[in-house]
Design an enzyme around this catalytic site. Structure first.
Site, PDB file in Angstrom:
ATOM      1  N   GLU A  92       7.766  15.973  16.665  1.00  0.00           N
ATOM      2  CA  GLU A  92       8.316  15.840  15.319  1.00  0.00           C
ATOM      3  C   GLU A  92       7.620  16.799  14.360  1.00  0.00           C
ATOM      4  O   GLU A  92       6.391  16.818  14.259  1.00  0.00           O
ATOM      5  CB  GLU A  92       8.149  14.405  14.813  1.00  0.00           C
ATOM      6  CG  GLU A  92       8.793  14.185  13.455  1.00  0.00           C
ATOM      7  CD  GLU A  92       8.682  12.758  12.967  1.00  0.00           C
ATOM      8  OE1 GLU A  92       9.660  12.239  12.406  1.00  0.00           O
ATOM      9  OE2 GLU A  92       7.598  12.145  13.149  1.00  0.00           O
TER      10      GLU A  92
ATOM     11  N   CYS B 290      13.047  10.771   8.414  1.00  0.00           N
ATOM     12  CA  CYS B 290      12.847  10.369   9.806  1.00  0.00           C
ATOM     13  C   CYS B 290      14.131  10.468  10.619  1.00  0.00           C
ATOM     14  O   CYS B 290      14.090  10.601  11.843  1.00  0.00           O
ATOM     15  CB  CYS B 290      12.307   8.943   9.871  1.00  0.00           C
ATOM     16  SG  CYS B 290      13.334   7.737   8.991  1.00  0.00           S
TER      17      CYS B 290
ATOM     18  N   LYS C  65       0.869  -1.176   0.000  1.00  0.00           N
ATOM     19  CA  LYS C  65       0.000   0.000   0.000  1.00  0.00           C
ATOM     20  C   LYS C  65       0.903   1.222   0.000  1.00  0.00           C
ATOM     21  O   LYS C  65       1.384   1.663   1.041  1.00  0.00           O
ATOM     22  CB  LYS C  65      -0.904  -0.017   1.231  1.00  0.00           C
ATOM     23  CG  LYS C  65      -2.281   0.668   1.018  1.00  0.00           C
ATOM     24  CD  LYS C  65      -2.203   2.162   0.747  1.00  0.00           C
ATOM     25  CE  LYS C  65      -1.986   2.949   2.021  1.00  0.00           C
ATOM     26  NZ  LYS C  65      -1.984   4.434   1.752  1.00  0.00           N
TER      27      LYS C  65
ATOM     28  N   GLU D 201       8.971   1.262  11.709  1.00  0.00           N
ATOM     29  CA  GLU D 201       9.950   2.355  11.792  1.00  0.00           C
ATOM     30  C   GLU D 201       9.131   3.626  11.774  1.00  0.00           C
ATOM     31  O   GLU D 201       8.530   3.981  10.759  1.00  0.00           O
ATOM     32  CB  GLU D 201      10.944   2.289  10.631  1.00  0.00           C
ATOM     33  CG  GLU D 201      12.187   3.129  10.868  1.00  0.00           C
ATOM     34  CD  GLU D 201      12.082   4.505  10.250  1.00  0.00           C
ATOM     35  OE1 GLU D 201      11.826   5.459  11.031  1.00  0.00           O
ATOM     36  OE2 GLU D 201      12.247   4.646   9.044  1.00  0.00           O
TER      37      GLU D 201
END
Length: 483
Positions: free
Chosen positions: A387, A288, A178, A254
């Site tokens: 973040e 990231c 996906k 992750e």
């Protein structure tokens, strides 16, 4: 040569197909804000078809293929990616807004290398064997997990997709991918590349769509999906975990990061600046692993800021296809609004913007933002703790080793960190105390694909890379023979 954007269909059981209900959504170029194509919008029906195809393929030609032949197929996928590097890089830049030089030099080459690496790694893969005196022999055999759902982010679309798909296939699994809805094009082409490389129909399936109440949710809830590997935002990871718990699916995550850079006074400041510009602003800060919390020891704090601000102002923001561009466009309107809201929050929390913080002059279309450096914030401010995932960093001074270790670990994330020092003992001492899955010393983003990759705390579950990937994508059976 330039390449036109493509309309994106699903790839199910070796064939491209529209959605059962004909629904599509627009694909937007973040550098212009304009629609460049349509994407088939999948849901439960398409996921059911893809999972059924993957389940059938588990016991088909893919299962009967020898390890030698599977290695050849997986390596061929990598070769074909590299043969189509220019096309894939162009489409990746259209989809993401990142500079073309970055797509061409990092994203696509690394995508091809992921397949080549895991093909080579599979050749030498073994399992355990023990002799228990003269009583018994114990040995382990490795088999595929089964049907694996791979859910991919939009920041490094093909690179991170292949980082999952290559070991998944090497271990003999079948899969339903996906891709992120914002970056569908290179994933779509990968379906044909896999087929051209000799992957049997049904082994690799690709379904486009969204997350909640769409393809993503249907994939994570499907009872015939044995494992989910997800890279993305932490909140989404929690939702996936809840859905997967109903069938006890194996999970590999992750997730997000708020990564610290620890710069000690004895470091080579020119080297620090050169790498910190990359770790702060490469890929528009949409990585990231970006070091968004920068801690600088007080004796060099002012000198660091002077050089860092000067060099940051020199970074060209603009057209991703201009080879001089260093910072491209953020991924979309919603994300642009989120990142800029944090800049406004920084001002409200008492911060000072030394450079950046606004749309560059002359770039009225698309989602461009100047690289932004913020100082004067307390360690507990939201801008320091949460973040942002954009070209925004905070810089905070520190005095002692103990102080900066405490601040570096003061977050619910634990993905990566960089330590800058020429003191060998300090490097080892500090690195061993940082709560992160990856710690770099005097470098950043230097990877060996054999090493464990992943995060602590809310930055992830499990590890990828080398043997760690095969541990996730395979099951072990221990067999005992009594002598």
């Amino acid at each position: 040569m330039s390449y036109k954007a493509i309309d994106c269909l699903h790839f199910i059981d070796g064939q491209y197909a529209a959605s059962q209900n004909g629904k599509t959504f627009d694909n937007v170029n973040p550098a212009t804000g304009k629609v460049i194509g349509t994407v088939a919008e999948g849901g439960k029906e398409e996921i059911d078809l893809a999972v059924a195809a993957a389940k059938r393929a588990l016991n088909g030609p893919w299962k009967k293929m020898t390890t030698h032949d599977r290695i050849a197929v997986i390596r061929r996928i990598g070769d074909l990616i590299l043969e189509r590097k220019d096309e894939l890089a162009h489409l990746e830049t259209l989809d993401t807004g990142k500079p073309l030089w970055l797509s061409s030099s990092i994203d696509i080459p690394r995508s091809g290398y992921n397949f080549q690496f895991f093909a080579d790694y599979l050749r030498s893969l073994g399992t355990e064997s023990y002799q228990q005196d003269d009583v018994a022999i114990h040995y382990a055999i490795r088999r595929p997990v089964g049907v694996v759902g791979l859910i991919n982010p939009w920041n490094l679309p093909l690179l991170l997709l292949t980082w999952k798909l290559a070991p998944c296939l090497a271990a003999g699994n079948t899969t339903v991918l996906k891709p992120a809805e914002l970056t569908p094009m290179t994933a779509t082409i990968l379906g044909q590349i896999c087929k051209d490389a000799g992957v049997p129909d049904g082994v690799v399936n690709i379904v486009h769509g969204f997350g909640p109440n769409s393809a993503g949710a249907a994939l994570t809830e499907h009872p015939d999906v044995n494992a989910i590997s997800f890279t993305g935002e932490t909140t989404t990871g929690k939702i996936i975990m809840q859905a997967a718990s109903k069938t006890l699916k194996r999970l590999s995550y992750e997730l997000g990061g708020k990564n610290p850079n620890l710069i000690f006074a004895d470091a080579d400041l020119d080297e620090v600046i050169e790498t910190t510009l990359k770790s702060s602003f490469v890929n528009q800060g949409e990585v990231c692993l970006c070091g968004s919390r920068i801690y600088v020891q007080r004796p060099v704090y002012e000198a660091f800021l002077d050089k860092f601000v000067t060099k940051t102002k020199e970074l060209k923001v603009g057209d991703p296809f201009d080879p001089k561009t260093k910072v491209g466009a953020l991924i979309g309107e919603e994300h642009f609004g989120r990142v800029t809201s944090y800049i406004q929050l920084a001002l409200e929390e008492g911060g000072t913007i030394l450079t950046g913080g606004k749309r560059p002059e002359g770039l009225d279309e698309g989602y461009f933002l100047e690289p932004t450096i913020i100082v004067g914030l307390d360690r507990n401010c939201r801008v320091v703790q949460e973040e942002i995932f954009g070209p925004v960093v905070t810089v905070i001074p520190f005095d002692t080793e103990e102080e900066v270790i405490e601040q570096a670990n003061d977050t619910h994330y634990g993905l990566s960190a960089s330590i800058w020092t020429n003191d060998l003992r300090r490097a080892h001492r500090v690195a061993g105390q940082i709560e992160a899955g990856i710690v770099w010393v005097n470098t950043w983003f230097l990877r060996d694909l054999r090493t464990p990759f992943g995060g602590m705390k809310q930055s992830g579950i499990g590890r990828e890379g080398g043997m760690h990937s095969f541990e996730f994508y395979s099951e072990l059976t221990n067999i005992t023979i009594k002598l």
